[in-house]
Design a protein around this motif. Structure first.
Motif, mmCIF file in Angstrom:
data_model
loop_
_atom_site.group_PDB
_atom_site.id
_atom_site.type_symbol
_atom_site.label_atom_id
_atom_site.label_comp_id
_atom_site.label_asym_id
_atom_site.label_seq_id
_atom_site.Cartn_x
_atom_site.Cartn_y
_atom_site.Cartn_z
ATOM 1 N N LEU A 1 35.625 40.227 40.386
ATOM 2 C CA LEU A 1 36.555 39.222 39.864
ATOM 3 C C LEU A 1 37.658 38.939 40.875
ATOM 4 N N HIS A 2 38.222 40.026 41.438
ATOM 5 C CA HIS A 2 39.319 39.857 42.399
ATOM 6 C C HIS A 2 38.849 39.109 43.652
ATOM 7 N N ASP B 1 39.093 31.588 45.490
ATOM 8 C CA ASP B 1 39.739 30.395 44.937
ATOM 9 C C ASP B 1 41.045 30.090 45.658
ATOM 10 N N THR C 1 41.601 26.376 35.118
ATOM 11 C CA THR C 1 40.975 26.442 36.425
ATOM 12 C C THR C 1 39.748 27.353 36.368
ATOM 13 N N THR C 2 38.959 27.304 37.437
ATOM 14 C CA THR C 2 37.766 28.153 37.513
ATOM 15 C C THR C 2 38.131 29.618 37.379
ATOM 16 N N ILE C 3 39.171 30.050 38.083
ATOM 17 C CA ILE C 3 39.518 31.475 38.064
ATOM 18 C C ILE C 3 40.100 31.880 36.710
ATOM 19 N N ASP C 4 40.833 30.993 36.063
ATOM 20 C CA ASP C 4 41.295 31.277 34.693
ATOM 21 C C ASP C 4 40.101 31.587 33.798
ATOM 22 N N LYS D 1 36.577 36.752 43.624
ATOM 23 C CA LYS D 1 36.532 35.343 43.208
ATOM 24 C C LYS D 1 37.938 34.736 43.209
ATOM 25 N N PHE D 2 38.909 35.526 42.783
ATOM 26 C CA PHE D 2 40.306 35.081 42.844
ATOM 27 C C PHE D 2 40.699 34.775 44.286
ATOM 28 N N VAL E 1 37.129 32.621 34.575
ATOM 29 C CA VAL E 1 36.465 33.868 34.962
ATOM 30 C C VAL E 1 37.156 35.075 34.332
ATOM 31 N N TYR E 2 38.480 35.103 34.397
ATOM 32 C CA TYR E 2 39.214 36.248 33.847
ATOM 33 C C TYR E 2 39.274 36.201 32.325
#
Length: 404
Positions: free
Chosen positions: A385-386, A392, A2-5, A388-389, A7-8
């Motif tokens: 980052l958080h 999502d 996923t997008t958030i995966d 963006k989480f 990113v992290y």
């Protein structure tokens, strides 16, 4: 992926984060996202993955648990939110109010004050207390006594400070929850650890994954993450931070900062709070937990306080835009309006020193929590980052709602 995966994963690869764990769900109790990344330690020879079973210091995310514990004691008739807590806590407020500092004489200018300090004030940061590491005036007072900020083993050592204003008249972020946790101990005759285990952790099935003293518990000690830090400029790569004591010598159960817990266990707790689980509190107590506690003057003081300096905004604003009015509940910071694509009105947030964060967005029907163990506190790139989480999870909730 996923997008958030992605990113992290990229943040881990860049050295911004050694590891992280993200959990989100719907307020009806369903977990909608659970993913972990990277490593739990940067110590040489240690290669444990960061998972939702990794034991983390959550620092000020302890405050939500302490607020629940206080309200449980109120339900039991052992505590009263509106009564002066000075009789339970004899060292609270004894220095009076600090109004200035005589640099030449190296002495604080103190004014006696006996205004009642209530649990309501302590839980809503209107008691006059401010953390000494946030206040230059209290920093001078500490130095004049040859003391460091927020040091020592007990709540009294850390938090028996001069007040910054008359209780009930303004807002400052301080150790009210440490004092409130001590009030729970006095009222119940037990430790906050034992009280939370019996009334919060065991009912939710998380007692093996939460403690103020994880190093004394074999089942938790081996799963503890190690703190890491970015360099003096806040730049990666992160390195191990073996000398940083997140409790600064604390041995008491610190109701404002002392819990160690796994991401999975903390998320079970946040999920229970978000859906108003009767195992924790009665409906009226949940109403009190989430209700904005500040009057108009206090609310303005909060908004001015968050915007007072870049460090205040970084530590306290949760990346909520300055244009969005904020208030405070016993649960945490309230965004009175929504932010497009991120959260709805009334969303509650809070976080902790190692750049951890949770949110409960009842209007959208979701909760979430993000865990890592990285300094400096509430690092802007990690909070980005958080955010963006959160975005999502918001997008996923809106999509699911439109399809149902």
């Amino acid at each position: 992926m996923t997008t958030i995966d992605k990113v992290y994963e990229e943040a881990v690869a860049a050295g911004l984060l050694p590891g992280a764990s993200l959990i989100a769900g719907s307020i009806n109790g369903e977990t909608t996202f659970c993913q972990s990344f990277g490593r739990a330690s940067l110590k040489e020879g240690v290669n444990r993955p960061f998972t939702d079973s990794t034991v983390c210091a959550v620092a000020s995310m302890t405050k939500l648990m302490t607020s629940v514990a206080v309200l449980q004691c109120v339900e039991d008739g052992l505590l009263d939110l509106g009564k002066d807590a000075r009789s339970l806590l004899p060292q609270i407020g004894t220095h009076g109010i600090i109004t200035g500092f005589d640099d030449e004489g190296n002495t604080a200018i103190l004014k006696p004050d006996s205004t009642p300090i209530t649990l309501r004030m302590l839980l809503s940061h209107t008691s006059g207390h401010e953390y000494d590491w946030l206040s230059p005036l209290l920093g001078k007072w500490r130095a004049s006594r040859n003391e460091g900020p927020w040091t020592g083993p007990t709540v009294e050592h850390k938090s028996a400070l001069p007040l910054l204003f008359t209780p009930g008249t303004s807002f400052a972020y301080g150790a009210g929850h440490d004092w409130a946790g001590k009030a729970v101990e006095v009222a119940t005759g037990t430790t906050l650890e034992d009280f939370m285990r019996a009334r919060i952790w065991e009912p939710l099935g998380i007692a093996e994954d939460a403690s103020f003293y994880p190093k004394t518990k074999e089942g938790m000690k081996a799963r503890m993450a190690d703190l890491s830090t970015l360099n003096d400029k806040g730049e990666p790569p992160a390195v191990d931070a073996p000398d940083f004591d997140i409790l600064f010598g604390g041995t008491d159960c610190l109701g404002g900062a002392g819990v160690f817990i796994t991401p999975k266990a903390y998320s079970i707790f946040v999920s229970a709070v978000s859906r108003r689980d009767a195992k924790l509190l009665k409906p009226a107590s949940f109403d009190e937990l989430f209700r904005p506690q500040l009057d108009e003057t206090q609310e303005q003081a909060l908004n001015d306080y968050v915007d007072q300096s870049p460090i205040h905004s970084r530590l306290l604003a949760m990346r909520i835009p300055q244009s969005i009015r904020k208030s405070w509940s016993f649960a945490g910071l309230i965004a009175k309006e929504g932010q497009e694509g991120r959260f709805g009105p009334g969303t509650v947030f809070w976080g902790g020193v190692p750049s951890t964060q949770w949110f409960i967005d009842r209007s959208t029907g979701i909760y979430g929590a993000a865990f890592c163990q990285t300094l400096p506190p509430m690092h802007p790139k990690i909070l980005e980052l958080h955010e963006k989480f959160q975005r999502d999870m918001y997008k996923l909730a809106i999509t699911n709602s439109e399809q149902s």
